[in-house]
Design an enzyme around this catalytic site. Structure first.
Site, PDB file in Angstrom:
ATOM      1  N   THR A  27       0.824  -1.219   0.000  1.00 28.55           N
ATOM      2  CA  THR A  27       0.000   0.000   0.000  1.00 28.55           C
ATOM      3  C   THR A  27       0.859   1.270   0.000  1.00 28.55           C
ATOM      4  O   THR A  27       0.413   2.301  -0.470  1.00 28.55           O
ATOM      5  CB  THR A  27      -0.999   0.005   1.177  1.00 28.55           C
TER       6      THR A  27
ATOM      7  N   PRO B 244      -1.004   7.208   0.565  1.00 30.97           N
ATOM      8  CA  PRO B 244      -1.146   5.782   0.237  1.00 30.97           C
ATOM      9  C   PRO B 244      -2.613   5.359   0.298  1.00 30.97           C
ATOM     10  O   PRO B 244      -3.259   5.511   1.323  1.00 30.97           O
ATOM     11  CB  PRO B 244      -0.334   5.080   1.339  1.00 30.97           C
ATOM     12  N   LEU B 245      -3.107   4.824  -0.803  1.00 32.14           N
ATOM     13  CA  LEU B 245      -4.497   4.348  -0.815  1.00 32.14           C
ATOM     14  C   LEU B 245      -4.509   2.889  -0.361  1.00 32.14           C
ATOM     15  O   LEU B 245      -4.661   1.961  -1.164  1.00 32.14           O
ATOM     16  CB  LEU B 245      -5.110   4.538  -2.200  1.00 32.14           C
ATOM     17  N   HIS B 246      -4.331   2.731   0.964  1.00 30.53           N
ATOM     18  CA  HIS B 246      -4.230   1.383   1.540  1.00 30.53           C
ATOM     19  C   HIS B 246      -5.442   0.515   1.175  1.00 30.53           C
ATOM     20  O   HIS B 246      -5.324  -0.529   0.537  1.00 30.53           O
ATOM     21  CB  HIS B 246      -4.196   1.463   3.072  1.00 30.53           C
ATOM     22  N   ASP B 247      -6.600   0.929   1.675  1.00 29.00           N
ATOM     23  CA  ASP B 247      -7.768   0.036   1.629  1.00 29.00           C
ATOM     24  C   ASP B 247      -8.316  -0.220   0.218  1.00 29.00           C
ATOM     25  O   ASP B 247      -8.811  -1.340  -0.049  1.00 29.00           O
ATOM     26  CB  ASP B 247      -8.868   0.572   2.559  1.00 29.00           C
TER      27      ASP B 247
END
Ligand code: BDR
Ligand code: CA
Length: 313
Positions: free
Chosen positions: A196, A241-244
């Protein structure tokens, strides 16, 4: 097209959770059976509200939203207002939701849904601490074998942690729940920080969202702008950060990601390493693999997918 894959999103919105929810709601490959909220980034009262705010933003008041556990199994709740702001969804001001919260507890919804739907047909998508999922597994062990797959955001190995030097937030908040889920024997796909932190927004992408000229586009731009500040200050990186959203993108285009099928243990006792995801990346033990632990993402294709799908609103 094959019939849509049935998913339940378990979440603690969170700006990146919100983008993940939007991505799922924009994608015909997925049928969102419900959204279950858990305490995490902010307390439960806010995560369940934010989940409804996002559904309303998407024009999807038909989605059922359930409130779940308001604290970890055994520990005091740790939240992340320092990342997500006081509301958990700081950014552009959005109206309070008018759609109702479902009466049932999220854990009961998980149990009832998994018992009702054909075995192996429902995928769980946890985007926050694993308290709801672990509680459901403990309360109704018969549902464990009925889960098709769990695709979750959590952990980190080469990248270390983001809430302690060793632990990633979602796992750290409820390591006991994570331990139950990782040992449950359900097929598991893990999006750790190793992946991520490579899914970083660019200025162009954020401005592209803004210039969509839609309410959704403006919200996505404002959310990512908001939490980019935290990551820039902390890591010196440009972009948020586009984790999900990695979890949802995997369900749509799995070949965006590469990783290894390895054994992952959750550290429950370490003085300095509580909540660490100890991944046997180099296969130095004989422990049987329990998780597909991802390590990289095709960043450009990931953002192209997001642009195309968010553009549908
Ligand atoms: C995870 O923690 C939360 O702050 C984010 O929403 C994401 O799920 C990243 O460590
Ligand atoms: Ca989250």
């Amino acid at each position: 097209m094959a019939s849509a894959r049935k998913i339940i999103i378990d979440t603690d919105p969170g700006q990146d959770d919100a983008v993940a929810i939007l991505l799922a709601l924009a994608s015909p490959e997925l049928e969102v059976l419900g959204i279950t909220a858990v305490a995490g980034n902010v307390p439960l009262a806010l995560t369940q509200k934010n989940a409804r705010v996002v559904c309303e933003l998407a024009g999807r008041t038909d989605i059922r939203v359930f409130a779940g556990c308001d604290r970890p199994l055994k520990r005091k709740l740790v939240t992340a207002e320092h990342v997500h702001g006081k509301t958990g969804l700081d950014g552009v001001a959005l109206p309070d939701p008018t759609m109702p919260l479902e009466d049932a507890h999220a854990v009961d919804f998980l149990i009832e849904t998994l018992r009702r739907e054909p075995p192996g047909s429902v995928t769980l998508c946890p985007l926050g601490p694993l308290t709801n999922i672990a509680t459901a597994f403990e309360k109704a062990p018969d549902i464990v074998g009925r889960v098709a797959e769990i695709v979750l955001m959590g952990g980190g190995y080469f990248e270390g942690g983001n809430i302690t030097p060793a632990a990633e937030f979602n796992i750290y908040v409820d390591p006991d729940a994570a331990d139950i889920v990782f040992r449950a024997g359900v097929p598991l796909v893990v999006m750790p920080l190793d992946v991520t932190h490579k899914a970083l927004t660019s200025r162009d992408w954020v401005e592209g969202m803004r210039s969509l000229g839609t309410e959704v586009g403006r919200a996505v731009a404002s959310w990512t702008d908001f939490f980019e500040r935290f990551d820039t200050a902390k890591y010196g990186s440009q972009g948020a950060p586009l984790h999900d959203p990695c979890v949802i993108a995997y369900l749509i285009e799995p070949d965006l990601f590469t990783g290894r099928h390895v054994h992952v243990a959750i550290e429950l006792e370490g003085t300095h390493t509580l909540g660490m995801t100890v991944a046997d990346w180099w296969r130095v033990t004989k422990n049987a693999p329990n998780a597909m632990f991802m390590g990289s993402v095709d960043r450009d294709r990931f953002f192209a997918l997001l642009t195309e799908r968010i553009g549908r609103f």
